[in-house]
Design a protein around this motif. Sequence first.
Motif, PDB file in Angstrom:
ATOM      1  N   MET A   1     113.286  81.175  24.536  1.00 36.25           N
ATOM      2  CA  MET A   1     112.809  82.528  24.247  1.00 36.25           C
ATOM      3  C   MET A   1     113.600  83.525  25.101  1.00 36.25           C
ATOM      4  N   SER A   2     113.915  84.635  24.481  1.00 32.03           N
ATOM      5  CA  SER A   2     114.663  85.655  25.214  1.00 32.03           C
ATOM      6  C   SER A   2     113.706  86.625  25.902  1.00 32.03           C
ATOM      7  N   LEU A   3     114.297  87.542  26.615  1.00 31.46           N
ATOM      8  CA  LEU A   3     113.493  88.516  27.349  1.00 31.46           C
ATOM      9  C   LEU A   3     112.690  89.407  26.400  1.00 31.46           C
ATOM     10  N   THR A   4     113.257  89.752  25.242  1.00 26.94           N
ATOM     11  CA  THR A   4     112.532  90.596  24.283  1.00 26.94           C
ATOM     12  C   THR A   4     111.332  89.853  23.699  1.00 26.94           C
ATOM     13  N   TYR A   6     109.528  87.609  25.324  1.00 31.67           N
ATOM     14  CA  TYR A   6     108.497  87.680  26.366  1.00 31.67           C
ATOM     15  C   TYR A   6     107.855  89.067  26.418  1.00 31.67           C
ATOM     16  N   ALA A   7     108.672  90.093  26.252  1.00 30.10           N
ATOM     17  CA  ALA A   7     108.138  91.458  26.273  1.00 30.10           C
ATOM     18  C   ALA A   7     107.216  91.695  25.073  1.00 30.10           C
ATOM     19  N   GLY A   8     107.578  91.156  23.918  1.00 27.38           N
ATOM     20  CA  GLY A   8     106.728  91.310  22.741  1.00 27.38           C
ATOM     21  C   GLY A   8     105.400  90.597  22.896  1.00 27.38           C
ATOM     22  N   VAL A   9     105.420  89.394  23.424  1.00 26.21           N
ATOM     23  CA  VAL A   9     104.182  88.645  23.659  1.00 26.21           C
ATOM     24  C   VAL A   9     103.320  89.354  24.688  1.00 26.21           C
ATOM     25  N   ALA A  10     103.942  89.868  25.735  1.00 25.71           N
ATOM     26  CA  ALA A  10     103.182  90.598  26.753  1.00 25.71           C
ATOM     27  C   ALA A  10     102.582  91.876  26.170  1.00 25.71           C
ATOM     28  N   GLY A  11     103.306  92.547  25.296  1.00 21.58           N
ATOM     29  CA  GLY A  11     102.770  93.750  24.646  1.00 21.58           C
ATOM     30  C   GLY A  11     101.598  93.440  23.741  1.00 21.58           C
TER      31      GLY A  11
END
Length: 55
Positions: A1-4, A6-11
Amino acid sequence: MSLTDYAGVAGLLAAAVLAFWMLRGPRAHAPAARHRGNPALRLPRPSHPERASRH
Protein backbone atom coordinates in the motif's frame (compact mmCIF):
# COMPACT_ATOMS: atom_id res chain seq x y z
CA MET A 1 0.00 0.00 0.00
CA SER A 2 1.23 3.46 -0.82
CA LEU A 3 1.10 6.56 1.29
CA THR A 4 -2.07 7.79 -0.47
CA ASP A 5 -3.82 4.50 0.38
CA TYR A 6 -2.96 4.95 4.04
CA ALA A 7 -4.17 8.55 3.90
CA GLY A 8 -7.45 7.46 2.30
CA VAL A 9 -8.07 4.79 4.92
CA ALA A 10 -7.24 7.25 7.69
CA GLY A 11 -9.65 9.78 6.17
CA LEU A 12 -12.45 7.24 5.98
CA LEU A 13 -11.88 6.23 9.59
CA ALA A 14 -11.81 9.85 10.70
CA ALA A 15 -15.07 10.56 8.83
CA ALA A 16 -16.74 7.51 10.40
CA VAL A 17 -15.64 8.53 13.90
CA LEU A 18 -16.77 12.11 13.34
CA ALA A 19 -20.18 11.00 12.03
CA PHE A 20 -20.65 8.66 14.99
CA TRP A 21 -19.65 11.41 17.43
CA MET A 22 -22.02 13.95 15.82
CA LEU A 23 -24.95 11.54 15.81
CA ARG A 24 -24.32 10.45 19.39
CA GLY A 25 -23.36 13.81 20.90
CA PRO A 26 -26.63 15.81 21.03
CA ARG A 27 -28.62 12.96 22.58
CA ALA A 28 -26.07 12.42 25.31
CA HIS A 29 -25.97 16.10 26.30
CA ALA A 30 -29.58 17.11 25.57
CA PRO A 31 -30.83 17.56 29.18
CA ALA A 32 -27.90 19.78 30.15
CA ALA A 33 -27.93 21.87 26.96
CA ARG A 34 -31.68 22.45 26.65
CA HIS A 35 -32.44 25.97 25.49
CA ARG A 36 -35.11 27.55 27.67
CA GLY A 37 -35.15 30.97 26.04
CA ASN A 38 -34.23 34.36 27.37
CA PRO A 39 -36.82 35.61 29.89
CA ALA A 40 -35.92 39.23 29.09
CA LEU A 41 -37.09 38.78 25.49
CA ARG A 42 -40.54 37.46 26.39
CA LEU A 43 -43.49 39.78 26.05
CA PRO A 44 -45.31 40.40 29.33
CA ARG A 45 -48.61 38.56 29.49
CA PRO A 46 -51.47 40.14 31.38
CA SER A 47 -52.24 38.09 34.45
CA HIS A 48 -56.01 38.72 34.26
CA PRO A 49 -57.13 39.76 30.76
CA GLU A 50 -60.80 39.52 31.72
CA ARG A 51 -60.30 42.19 34.38
CA ALA A 52 -58.46 44.47 31.98
CA SER A 53 -61.31 44.40 29.46
CA ARG A 54 -63.91 45.48 32.04
CA HIS A 55 -62.14 48.75 32.94
